[in-house]
Design an enzyme around this catalytic site. Structure first.
Site, PDB file in Angstrom:
ATOM      1  N   TYR A   8     -12.103  -2.492  -3.820  1.00  0.00           N
ATOM      2  CA  TYR A   8     -12.722  -2.634  -2.493  1.00  0.00           C
ATOM      3  C   TYR A   8     -14.249  -2.590  -2.562  1.00  0.00           C
ATOM      4  O   TYR A   8     -14.895  -2.198  -1.585  1.00  0.00           O
ATOM      5  CB  TYR A   8     -12.193  -1.541  -1.566  1.00  0.00           C
ATOM      6  CG  TYR A   8     -10.805  -1.811  -0.995  1.00  0.00           C
ATOM      7  CD1 TYR A   8     -10.524  -2.989  -0.284  1.00  0.00           C
ATOM      8  CD2 TYR A   8      -9.772  -0.880  -1.132  1.00  0.00           C
ATOM      9  CE1 TYR A   8      -9.266  -3.232   0.249  1.00  0.00           C
ATOM     10  CE2 TYR A   8      -8.503  -1.121  -0.591  1.00  0.00           C
ATOM     11  CZ  TYR A   8      -8.260  -2.299   0.100  1.00  0.00           C
ATOM     12  OH  TYR A   8      -7.009  -2.534   0.647  1.00  0.00           O
ATOM     13  N   HIS A  61      -1.776  -5.421   1.303  1.00  0.00           N
ATOM     14  CA  HIS A  61      -3.049  -6.111   1.023  1.00  0.00           C
ATOM     15  C   HIS A  61      -2.776  -7.532   0.563  1.00  0.00           C
ATOM     16  O   HIS A  61      -1.778  -7.789  -0.112  1.00  0.00           O
ATOM     17  CB  HIS A  61      -3.803  -5.369  -0.095  1.00  0.00           C
ATOM     18  CG  HIS A  61      -4.921  -6.190  -0.683  1.00  0.00           C
ATOM     19  ND1 HIS A  61      -6.168  -6.244  -0.114  1.00  0.00           N
ATOM     20  CD2 HIS A  61      -4.953  -7.025  -1.756  1.00  0.00           C
ATOM     21  CE1 HIS A  61      -6.935  -7.081  -0.827  1.00  0.00           C
ATOM     22  NE2 HIS A  61      -6.221  -7.562  -1.835  1.00  0.00           N
ATOM     23  N   LYS A 104       0.840  -1.204   0.000  1.00  0.00           N
ATOM     24  CA  LYS A 104       0.000   0.000   0.000  1.00  0.00           C
ATOM     25  C   LYS A 104       0.880   1.261   0.000  1.00  0.00           C
ATOM     26  O   LYS A 104       2.100   1.157   0.212  1.00  0.00           O
ATOM     27  CB  LYS A 104      -0.923  -0.057   1.217  1.00  0.00           C
ATOM     28  CG  LYS A 104      -1.919  -1.233   1.174  1.00  0.00           C
ATOM     29  CD  LYS A 104      -2.818  -1.226   2.402  1.00  0.00           C
ATOM     30  CE  LYS A 104      -3.874  -2.314   2.319  1.00  0.00           C
ATOM     31  NZ  LYS A 104      -4.837  -2.211   3.458  1.00  0.00           N
ATOM     32  N   ASN A 108      -1.969  -0.157   7.315  1.00  0.00           N
ATOM     33  CA  ASN A 108      -1.466  -1.517   7.579  1.00  0.00           C
ATOM     34  C   ASN A 108      -0.606  -2.088   6.449  1.00  0.00           C
ATOM     35  O   ASN A 108      -0.427  -3.298   6.336  1.00  0.00           O
ATOM     36  CB  ASN A 108      -2.612  -2.448   7.993  1.00  0.00           C
ATOM     37  CG  ASN A 108      -3.675  -2.591   6.924  1.00  0.00           C
ATOM     38  OD1 ASN A 108      -3.568  -1.980   5.854  1.00  0.00           O
ATOM     39  ND2 ASN A 108      -4.688  -3.387   7.192  1.00  0.00           N
ATOM     40  N   GLU A 142      -9.291  -9.849  -8.336  1.00  0.00           N
ATOM     41  CA  GLU A 142      -8.282  -8.800  -8.128  1.00  0.00           C
ATOM     42  C   GLU A 142      -7.166  -8.891  -9.177  1.00  0.00           C
ATOM     43  O   GLU A 142      -6.712  -7.868  -9.693  1.00  0.00           O
ATOM     44  CB  GLU A 142      -7.710  -8.911  -6.700  1.00  0.00           C
ATOM     45  CG  GLU A 142      -8.762  -8.538  -5.660  1.00  0.00           C
ATOM     46  CD  GLU A 142      -8.371  -8.855  -4.220  1.00  0.00           C
ATOM     47  OE1 GLU A 142      -7.224  -9.275  -3.974  1.00  0.00           O
ATOM     48  OE2 GLU A 142      -9.240  -8.675  -3.338  1.00  0.00           O
TER      49      GLU A 142
HETATM   50  N1  UDP Z   1      -9.795  -0.839   7.290  1.00  0.00           N
HETATM   51  C1  UDP Z   1      -9.898   0.290   8.073  1.00  0.00           C
HETATM   52  N2  UDP Z   1     -10.705   0.249   9.195  1.00  0.00           N
HETATM   53  C2  UDP Z   1     -11.376  -0.868   9.548  1.00  0.00           C
HETATM   54  C3  UDP Z   1     -11.278  -2.015   8.739  1.00  0.00           C
HETATM   55  C4  UDP Z   1     -10.485  -1.968   7.615  1.00  0.00           C
HETATM   56  O1  UDP Z   1      -9.274   1.311   7.784  1.00  0.00           O
HETATM   57  O2  UDP Z   1     -12.086  -0.857  10.582  1.00  0.00           O
HETATM   58  C5  UDP Z   1      -8.938  -0.816   6.095  1.00  0.00           C
HETATM   59  C6  UDP Z   1      -7.629  -1.572   6.318  1.00  0.00           C
HETATM   60  O3  UDP Z   1      -6.588  -0.849   5.667  1.00  0.00           O
HETATM   61  C7  UDP Z   1      -7.890  -2.899   5.627  1.00  0.00           C
HETATM   62  C8  UDP Z   1      -8.774  -2.450   4.468  1.00  0.00           C
HETATM   63  O4  UDP Z   1      -9.592  -1.428   5.014  1.00  0.00           O
HETATM   64  O5  UDP Z   1      -6.694  -3.533   5.223  1.00  0.00           O
HETATM   65  C9  UDP Z   1      -9.646  -3.529   3.863  1.00  0.00           C
HETATM   66  O6  UDP Z   1     -10.415  -4.119   4.894  1.00  0.00           O
HETATM   67  P1  UDP Z   1     -10.584  -5.697   4.984  1.00  0.00           P
HETATM   68  O7  UDP Z   1     -11.635  -5.985   5.995  1.00  0.00           O
HETATM   69  O8  UDP Z   1     -10.755  -6.262   3.606  1.00  0.00           O
HETATM   70  O9  UDP Z   1      -9.176  -6.160   5.622  1.00  0.00           O
HETATM   71  P2  UDP Z   1      -7.941  -6.930   4.962  1.00  0.00           P
HETATM   72  O10 UDP Z   1      -8.517  -7.934   3.996  1.00  0.00           O
HETATM   73  O11 UDP Z   1      -7.077  -5.914   4.275  1.00  0.00           O
HETATM   74  O12 UDP Z   1      -7.228  -7.576   6.105  1.00  0.00           O
HETATM   75 MG    MG Z   2      -9.863  -7.698   2.430  1.00  0.00          MG
END
Ligand code: UDP
Ligand code: MG
Length: 151
Positions: free
Chosen positions: A52, A118, A12, A115, A129
């Site tokens: 997303y 991805h 990211k 974080n 994707e």
């Molecule tokens: N995210 C956030 N707040 C939240 C949950 C998710 O900012 O409460 C962001 C975080 O960067 C995450 C991304 O949205 O990686 C996509 O969310 P997802 O639930 O798909 O998590 P991931 O698959 O990336 O672990």
């Molecule tokens: Mg995800």
């Protein structure tokens, strides 16, 4: 479970800015995965909204798109045994505070909205994707190490 399973992994904008691209690539290389596509892109909000799409409507969605569009990302496709599930395990939990040390997020991140990396969450989402980020397709080649990585 196939040795040809593919997952979409993306450093990211914060991971790129913090100089963690090489570190993240190195972990997948060393684990034995095969790099079959990679590019640096500054994605548009429209493209990221497609990536997303499942999260549209979540309170953090606008902030997530802004963060992801704030700079270039490095998109990659890694291939290997159980690549999707193993990739997620290597990433750690969505919230870095809940990620174990030894995982990418558990070693390099603290905030859920920063974080750094991805990873696809299922084989079906990986396919979507990969098609979204690599419409030109991936690269087919033989890795001569395969006999040392798989039985
Ligand atoms: N995210 C956030 N707040 C939240 C949950 C998710 O900012 O409460 C962001 C975080 O960067 C995450 C991304 O949205 O990686 C996509 O969310 P997802 O639930 O798909 O998590 P991931 O698959 O990336 O672990
Ligand atoms: Mg995800």
């Amino acid at each position: 479970m196939s040795i040809k399973e593919q997952t979409y992994i993306m450093v990211k904008p914060d991971g790129v800015q913090r100089g963690l691209v090489g570190e993240i690539i190195a972990r997948f290389e060393k684990r034995g995965f095969k790099l079959v596509a990679m590019k640096l892109v500054h994605a548009t909000p429209e493209h990221l909204e497609k990536h997303y799409a499942d999260l549209k409507g979540k309170p953090f969605f606008p902030g997530l798109i802004k963060y992801m569009a704030s700079g270039p990302v490095v998109g990659m496709v890694w291939e290997g045994l159980d690549a999707v599930k193993t990739g997620r395990a290597m990433l750690g939990a969505t919230n870095p505070l809940a990620s174990s040390p030894g995982t990418i997020r558990g070693d390099y991140a603290l905030a859920v909205g920063r974080n750094i990396c991805h990873g696809s969450d299922a084989v079906e989402s990986a396919k979507k994707e990969i098609a979204l980020w690599f419409p030109e397709g991936i690269i087919q080649y033989t890795n001569t190490n395969e006999g040392w990585i798989f039985e």
